[in-house]
Each structure stands twice: as C-alpha cells, then as structure tokens.
Design a protein around this motif. Structure first.
Motif, PDB file in Angstrom:
ATOM      1  N   GLY A 162       0.801  -1.225   0.000  1.00  0.00           N
ATOM      2  CA  GLY A 162       0.000   0.000   0.000  1.00  0.00           C
ATOM      3  C   GLY A 162       0.832   1.272   0.000  1.00  0.00           C
ATOM      4  O   GLY A 162       0.302   2.369   0.023  1.00  0.00           O
ATOM      5  N   VAL A 163       2.151   1.109  -0.017  1.00  0.00           N
ATOM      6  CA  VAL A 163       3.045   2.277  -0.012  1.00  0.00           C
ATOM      7  C   VAL A 163       3.749   2.345  -1.363  1.00  0.00           C
ATOM      8  O   VAL A 163       4.336   1.363  -1.811  1.00  0.00           O
ATOM      9  CB  VAL A 163       4.090   2.163   1.130  1.00  0.00           C
ATOM     10  CG1 VAL A 163       5.021   3.359   1.139  1.00  0.00           C
ATOM     11  CG2 VAL A 163       3.411   2.011   2.467  1.00  0.00           C
ATOM     12  N   THR A 164       3.662   3.511  -2.018  1.00  0.00           N
ATOM     13  CA  THR A 164       4.331   3.667  -3.314  1.00  0.00           C
ATOM     14  C   THR A 164       5.428   4.726  -3.201  1.00  0.00           C
ATOM     15  O   THR A 164       5.315   5.679  -2.438  1.00  0.00           O
ATOM     16  CB  THR A 164       3.332   4.090  -4.422  1.00  0.00           C
ATOM     17  OG1 THR A 164       2.585   5.191  -3.943  1.00  0.00           O
ATOM     18  CG2 THR A 164       2.411   2.965  -4.817  1.00  0.00           C
ATOM     19  N   LEU A 165       6.453   4.530  -4.014  1.00  0.00           N
ATOM     20  CA  LEU A 165       7.619   5.417  -3.971  1.00  0.00           C
ATOM     21  C   LEU A 165       7.368   6.688  -4.785  1.00  0.00           C
ATOM     22  O   LEU A 165       6.844   6.621  -5.897  1.00  0.00           O
ATOM     23  CB  LEU A 165       8.844   4.676  -4.511  1.00  0.00           C
ATOM     24  CG  LEU A 165      10.165   5.424  -4.453  1.00  0.00           C
ATOM     25  CD1 LEU A 165      10.698   5.424  -3.038  1.00  0.00           C
ATOM     26  CD2 LEU A 165      11.176   4.791  -5.387  1.00  0.00           C
ATOM     27  N   VAL A 166       7.737   7.818  -4.252  1.00  0.00           N
ATOM     28  CA  VAL A 166       7.614   9.102  -4.963  1.00  0.00           C
ATOM     29  C   VAL A 166       9.011   9.584  -5.377  1.00  0.00           C
ATOM     30  O   VAL A 166       9.181  10.169  -6.442  1.00  0.00           O
ATOM     31  CB  VAL A 166       6.922  10.164  -4.072  1.00  0.00           C
ATOM     32  CG1 VAL A 166       6.852  11.505  -4.773  1.00  0.00           C
ATOM     33  CG2 VAL A 166       5.531   9.707  -3.685  1.00  0.00           C
ATOM     34  N   SER A 167      10.020   9.302  -4.557  1.00  0.00           N
ATOM     35  CA  SER A 167      11.402   9.718  -4.870  1.00  0.00           C
ATOM     36  C   SER A 167      11.840   9.093  -6.197  1.00  0.00           C
ATOM     37  O   SER A 167      11.267   8.093  -6.644  1.00  0.00           O
ATOM     38  CB  SER A 167      12.358   9.247  -3.781  1.00  0.00           C
ATOM     39  OG  SER A 167      11.984   9.751  -2.549  1.00  0.00           O
ATOM     40  N   ASP A 168      12.891   9.660  -6.801  1.00  0.00           N
ATOM     41  CA  ASP A 168      13.423   9.156  -8.066  1.00  0.00           C
ATOM     42  C   ASP A 168      13.887   7.699  -7.889  1.00  0.00           C
ATOM     43  O   ASP A 168      14.774   7.434  -7.055  1.00  0.00           O
ATOM     44  CB  ASP A 168      14.608  10.054  -8.484  1.00  0.00           C
ATOM     45  CG  ASP A 168      15.262   9.595  -9.772  1.00  0.00           C
ATOM     46  OD1 ASP A 168      14.628   8.816 -10.505  1.00  0.00           O
ATOM     47  OD2 ASP A 168      16.401  10.022 -10.037  1.00  0.00           O
ATOM     48  N   PRO A 169      13.317   6.760  -8.644  1.00  0.00           N
ATOM     49  CA  PRO A 169      13.711   5.346  -8.437  1.00  0.00           C
ATOM     50  C   PRO A 169      15.170   5.052  -8.797  1.00  0.00           C
ATOM     51  O   PRO A 169      15.722   4.051  -8.381  1.00  0.00           O
ATOM     52  CB  PRO A 169      12.753   4.563  -9.336  1.00  0.00           C
ATOM     53  CG  PRO A 169      12.163   5.550 -10.254  1.00  0.00           C
ATOM     54  CD  PRO A 169      12.258   6.884  -9.632  1.00  0.00           C
ATOM     55  N   GLU A 170      15.798   5.956  -9.561  1.00  0.00           N
ATOM     56  CA  GLU A 170      17.208   5.745  -9.952  1.00  0.00           C
ATOM     57  C   GLU A 170      18.192   6.330  -8.931  1.00  0.00           C
ATOM     58  O   GLU A 170      19.398   6.148  -9.059  1.00  0.00           O
ATOM     59  CB  GLU A 170      17.463   6.374 -11.333  1.00  0.00           C
ATOM     60  CG  GLU A 170      16.858   5.598 -12.498  1.00  0.00           C
ATOM     61  CD  GLU A 170      17.395   4.177 -12.622  1.00  0.00           C
ATOM     62  OE1 GLU A 170      18.630   4.017 -12.654  1.00  0.00           O
ATOM     63  OE2 GLU A 170      16.580   3.237 -12.644  1.00  0.00           O
TER      64      GLU A 170
END
Lengths: 140, 226
Positions: free
Chosen positions: B160-168
């Motif tokens: 239920g938690v999604t990443l907002v920061s740059d995945p790279e």
C-alpha cells in the motif's frame, strides 16, 4: 602546518569575535553519529588533525570519518622579545571558528558502540565541551 | 502502521517571537494548523507530551481546536540550536482515509560482508494512506559487498506504499574505506602557504604599469634628443 586553505583573498585577518549559536551545520548530515560542540572556540588545524587520527586509528577502517569544520581563519603572533609596532606580525596558524551546536565530526558505517567510543576519543582532543549526537530520523 | 495520539491544545491569541518565547517558557510548543481549505489556526501543545509522542515515532495527532475535533499530521518540525527541543511544529489537517505524501527514514541493519555502507539518502518520499505510514524503512546490508549499490526503486516497501522519490537515486553504496593517511603525508600534499588572490592581481597590475612607465620614459628621451 596541518590544514589550511589553498587560496585566500587576503593573507592576514582580524581576529573577530564569535557571537551566538550555530544555525547551520548543527545536525548530523552525513554519518550516523556526530560530535557536537557546546561552546564557542577556535579549533586549530592541528587539533582537527589530532581528532581525525584518533578516530581513524580506533575505527580500523570499519567506518568512515567526516570532518565538518575547516580551519579557514588565520591568526598572527609576534615573536618573543620583539618591540611593539612595525606592523602586523606573520601568520602563526589557521583555525576553525565554531559556535555552540556545530557538529564537528561524524562517523558512518560503524556499529554504535564503536562509533561512540571513537567520538569520545576525538572529544578528548578538542578544546571544547562536546556531546555525542545521533542522526535525527526526521518525521517531516 | 501509525497510532493516533490525543493531544491537548490551546488556541494562541496573538503573534510574534515575544509571545512564542513566553509560550515555550511555560512548557508549551507553538504550532500552526492548516490544510483542507480551512483557515489556518495558531495553537500551542504540551512540549513533554508532544516530544514523547514524536520520540515513539507517532506523527498523527487528534486534538480539539476551538471545540472542533481535528486529525493532524506532522508536516514540519523546528528544533533548537542543539537539536534537543522542538521549538515549532507545522501540523496539517488530514482524514484517516486520505492518501498523503510523506518522508520516511531509511535505516540500515547488519554489517556488510566487505567494506563500509554509506547511506546517501537518509529518507525516502512515499505516498500512502495516512494510517499506513511506515515508521521507517529498514534495509538489510548483510549480503552487500564492495561496489554494491541499492537504488530507491530496488527498496522493498510495505504493502500500500508507493515510492515518490526518483527510483534511480542511490540510497546505499558499499565501498572500501581508504587507508589512513599519516599527518606527514597530508602535510606533504598541502602547500607551504595559501595563494593570495589580491597579491597576484596587484603584481599583474604592477607589471602593466611598469611597462607603460618604461614606454613613457623612452618617448621622453626621444623628444629630448630631437
């Protein structure tokens, strides 16, 4: 001479006074643990170097040491048995000016007990009262 | 998972640093509440209760402002110069079913096989329901070797938690610590003294002036001969 700037605008500076508390550089930013000064003082290049050697020797390449202060302020001193006058004396050394709250040294990548022992060794080399601080896991 | 903590609050009447100082002296923390298109409210909360709740990782609070019950999320905190005391808090109005963007601390656990682990990003920005905000993201580093890296996109987040920061973006890097340099080695690398910028400029100007002066003298001599 230990640490000093590579380039400066003017060779000699006025001594000045240290006012107030640190508003910048007052939290652990790079490592996990830090050494924070509780007093204002001049920290000489030699003292910073002594702290670095004490910490790195103790860590045995188990962690990384970050030095957050740099001696960018020069001071002059007249030789012994010299009459007053004849202009400002030659540079005697370089110092970092610290304000209460400034984090001077940080350690990262080492276990807590090791890092704290290493920083306590550094604290013995400093001319100020210090306290150990950990990185604040900010909620916001 | 976040717990909701109930806090007592008082509405602040008046503004300014003088009043804020008085409030802090009485064991309270000045705070501001905003969000949901409503009027912002200036309140004060008990320092001890608030700090204790923060210390235990809580960031959702329930309080009554002027008789209206509000659910609040910590948006920003200000600390004193030693980083010990909270001196001001920004609280944003939320619903418990609302999706919000928050930063969560990254924590490493264990010792790498070789080298030292450097944390390049100490916190990650994530999006989730208010009640599902994780306390912190723990990364196990036991299997890491020199040269290994962990990117933000590779971090396993709770359901239920999604990443907002740059995945790279690099979160962790494992590297070798350089050998200890002796004081003598460092001194050899350092110059005897710093280069003085203003002296160099003066010398250049001095050279220019002397050349002009020499030209002028030659011209005068020629004139005298004539």
């Amino acid at each position: 001479m230990a640490l000093m700037p590579k380039r400066v605008k003017y060779r000699k500076q006025q001594r000045g006074r240290i006012h107030g508390n640190a508003t910048r550089g007052n939290y652990v930013a790079f490592g996990e643990y830090g050494l924070q000064t509780l007093e204002q003082a001049w920290i000489s290049g030699r003292q910073i170097e002594a702290g670095r050697v004490a910490a790195t020797h103790f860590l045995h390449r188990e962690g990384k040491v970050y030095i957050r202060i740099f001696p960018n302020h020069s001071y002059t001193a007249k030789p012994l048995e010299t009459r007053m006058g004849k202009g400002k004396a030659e540079i005697e050394g370089w110092v970092a000016r610290v304000k209460p709250g400034m984090v001077m040294f940080e350690i990262g990548g080492a276990p807590e007990e090791v890092a704290k022992l290493a920083l306590s060794r550094v604290a013995h080399k400093m001319p100020v009262k210090c306290r150990l601080v950990t990185r604040r896991h900010s909620l916001a | 998972m976040q717990k909701t903590v109930t806090l007592k609050s008082e509405v602040r009447n008046g503004r300014g640093s003088k009043l804020a100082r008085k409030i802090r002296a009485s064991g309270q923390v000045p705070a501001v509440v905003y969000g949901h298109g409503k009027e912002p409210a200036s309140i004060s909360v008990d320092l001890h209760d608030f700090s204790e709740a923060l210390h235990h990782g809580n960031r959702i609070f329930e309080t009554s402002i002027g008789g209206t019950p509000e659910t609040l999320l910590v948006k920003d905190l200000q600390y004193d110069y030693l980083g010990r005391k909270v001196i001001h808090a920004d609280l944003v109005r939320v619903d418990l079913t609302e999706t919000v963007r928050v930063v969560v601390a990254v924590q490493t656990r264990g010792k790498p096989k070789t080298g030292v682990v450097d944390t390049l990003m100490a916190k990650l920005e994530v999006e989730c329901v208010v009640t599902a905000i994780p306390d912190r993201i723990t990364l196990l580093v036991r299997e890491m070797n020199i040269g290994d890296t962990v990117k933000a996109g590779q971090v396993q987040l709770p359901e239920g938690v999604t990443l907002v920061s740059d995945p790279e973006a690099l979160v962790l890097i494992c590297h070798e610590v350089a050998e200890l340099k002796t004081t003598e080695e460092i001194e050899q690398e350092m110059p005897a003294g710093p280069e003085v910028i203003t002296e160099r400029v003066r010398e250049e100007e001095g050279e220019g002036e002397s050349a002009e002066a020499a030209k002028g003298k030659e011209e005068k001599k020629e004139k005298a001969k004539d």
